[in-house]
Design an enzyme around this catalytic site. Sequence first.
Site, PDB file in Angstrom:
ATOM      1  N   ASP A  36      -5.241  16.752  13.916  1.00 59.64           N
ATOM      2  CA  ASP A  36      -6.415  17.059  13.107  1.00 59.64           C
ATOM      3  C   ASP A  36      -6.220  16.433  11.722  1.00 59.64           C
ATOM      4  O   ASP A  36      -5.318  16.836  10.981  1.00 59.64           O
ATOM      5  CB  ASP A  36      -6.568  18.579  13.008  1.00 59.64           C
ATOM      6  CG  ASP A  36      -7.744  19.014  12.178  1.00 59.64           C
ATOM      7  OD1 ASP A  36      -7.851  18.609  11.005  1.00 59.64           O
ATOM      8  OD2 ASP A  36      -8.568  19.796  12.703  1.00 59.64           O
ATOM      9  N   VAL A  61       1.419  13.235  20.104  1.00 58.77           N
ATOM     10  CA  VAL A  61       2.777  13.049  20.613  1.00 58.77           C
ATOM     11  C   VAL A  61       2.779  12.861  22.127  1.00 58.77           C
ATOM     12  O   VAL A  61       3.768  12.389  22.689  1.00 58.77           O
ATOM     13  CB  VAL A  61       3.701  14.224  20.224  1.00 58.77           C
ATOM     14  CG1 VAL A  61       3.835  14.328  18.716  1.00 58.77           C
ATOM     15  CG2 VAL A  61       3.230  15.542  20.839  1.00 58.77           C
ATOM     16  N   ASN A  87       7.948  20.092  17.012  1.00 58.58           N
ATOM     17  CA  ASN A  87       7.261  21.374  16.979  1.00 58.58           C
ATOM     18  C   ASN A  87       5.867  21.334  17.593  1.00 58.58           C
ATOM     19  O   ASN A  87       5.239  22.374  17.741  1.00 58.58           O
ATOM     20  CB  ASN A  87       7.170  21.867  15.523  1.00 58.58           C
ATOM     21  CG  ASN A  87       6.581  23.250  15.439  1.00 58.58           C
ATOM     22  OD1 ASN A  87       7.192  24.221  15.863  1.00 58.58           O
ATOM     23  ND2 ASN A  87       5.370  23.336  14.920  1.00 58.58           N
ATOM     24  N   TYR A 151       3.099  27.323  29.840  1.00 57.84           N
ATOM     25  CA  TYR A 151       3.779  27.197  28.560  1.00 57.84           C
ATOM     26  C   TYR A 151       5.278  27.442  28.735  1.00 57.84           C
ATOM     27  O   TYR A 151       6.105  26.671  28.245  1.00 57.84           O
ATOM     28  CB  TYR A 151       3.190  28.196  27.564  1.00 57.84           C
ATOM     29  CG  TYR A 151       3.806  28.147  26.192  1.00 57.84           C
ATOM     30  CD1 TYR A 151       3.460  27.141  25.300  1.00 57.84           C
ATOM     31  CD2 TYR A 151       4.727  29.110  25.788  1.00 57.84           C
ATOM     32  CE1 TYR A 151       4.020  27.095  24.025  1.00 57.84           C
ATOM     33  CE2 TYR A 151       5.288  29.068  24.518  1.00 57.84           C
ATOM     34  CZ  TYR A 151       4.933  28.058  23.644  1.00 57.84           C
ATOM     35  OH  TYR A 151       5.498  28.014  22.390  1.00 57.84           O
ATOM     36  N   LYS A 155       8.407  24.847  28.033  1.00 59.36           N
ATOM     37  CA  LYS A 155       9.489  25.141  27.087  1.00 59.36           C
ATOM     38  C   LYS A 155      10.841  25.194  27.787  1.00 59.36           C
ATOM     39  O   LYS A 155      11.872  24.873  27.184  1.00 59.36           O
ATOM     40  CB  LYS A 155       9.196  26.432  26.320  1.00 59.36           C
ATOM     41  CG  LYS A 155       8.004  26.289  25.376  1.00 59.36           C
ATOM     42  CD  LYS A 155       8.235  25.154  24.384  1.00 59.36           C
ATOM     43  CE  LYS A 155       7.124  25.003  23.389  1.00 59.36           C
ATOM     44  NZ  LYS A 155       7.431  24.019  22.342  1.00 59.36           N
TER      45      LYS A 155
END
Length: 183
Positions: A36, A61, A87, A151, A155
């Site tokens: 953004d 990314v 991050n 998610y 991770k």
Amino acid sequence: MPRPILLIAGGSRGIGAAYATAAAAHGASVVVNGTDVAATERVVEEIRAAGGTAVAHVASVASWDEAEGLVQRSVVEFGRIDGLVNNAGINTLCKADALSQPMLRGIIEVNLLGTAFCGVHAIRRMLDQGYGSIVNTVSGALVGLPFMSAYGASKAGVAALTYSWASDLAGSGVRVNAVSPMA
């Protein structure tokens, strides 16, 4: 001692913005990444207003080429890359049967592949320099939490990358660690 040069992937909001502003407050020159434009520029303006040094680099990314461009921006702007904080991340809370292909792709591409893409490009630069540090963001969701299967899987992959890269790079001067914040 020269200022450390840090790249914060996913530094335009939340914890990533906090990493970027804290690093700059401690004397680092920071490349702030986000997707953004306004949010990314806002973090850079905040850092500069506080007397710090920062540039914005808007890129996804999840793109191999854009991740390479992000690392290259650090080198072009500041001459090197001392540290990378991986991050960037997204999440959609839903039950397993409500997951869709676009949700799964988005989460895996940003969280896992984005970390891998930025990391590989940074590792190459850091090995050429003979030093550097990478910090990957993982999550307790990797052990399985309700509504967070995709998610958590992404991770868990980031955790595996971290362990493997740390082993691969032992003795090279490039360190790889992870942090698991409670956001």
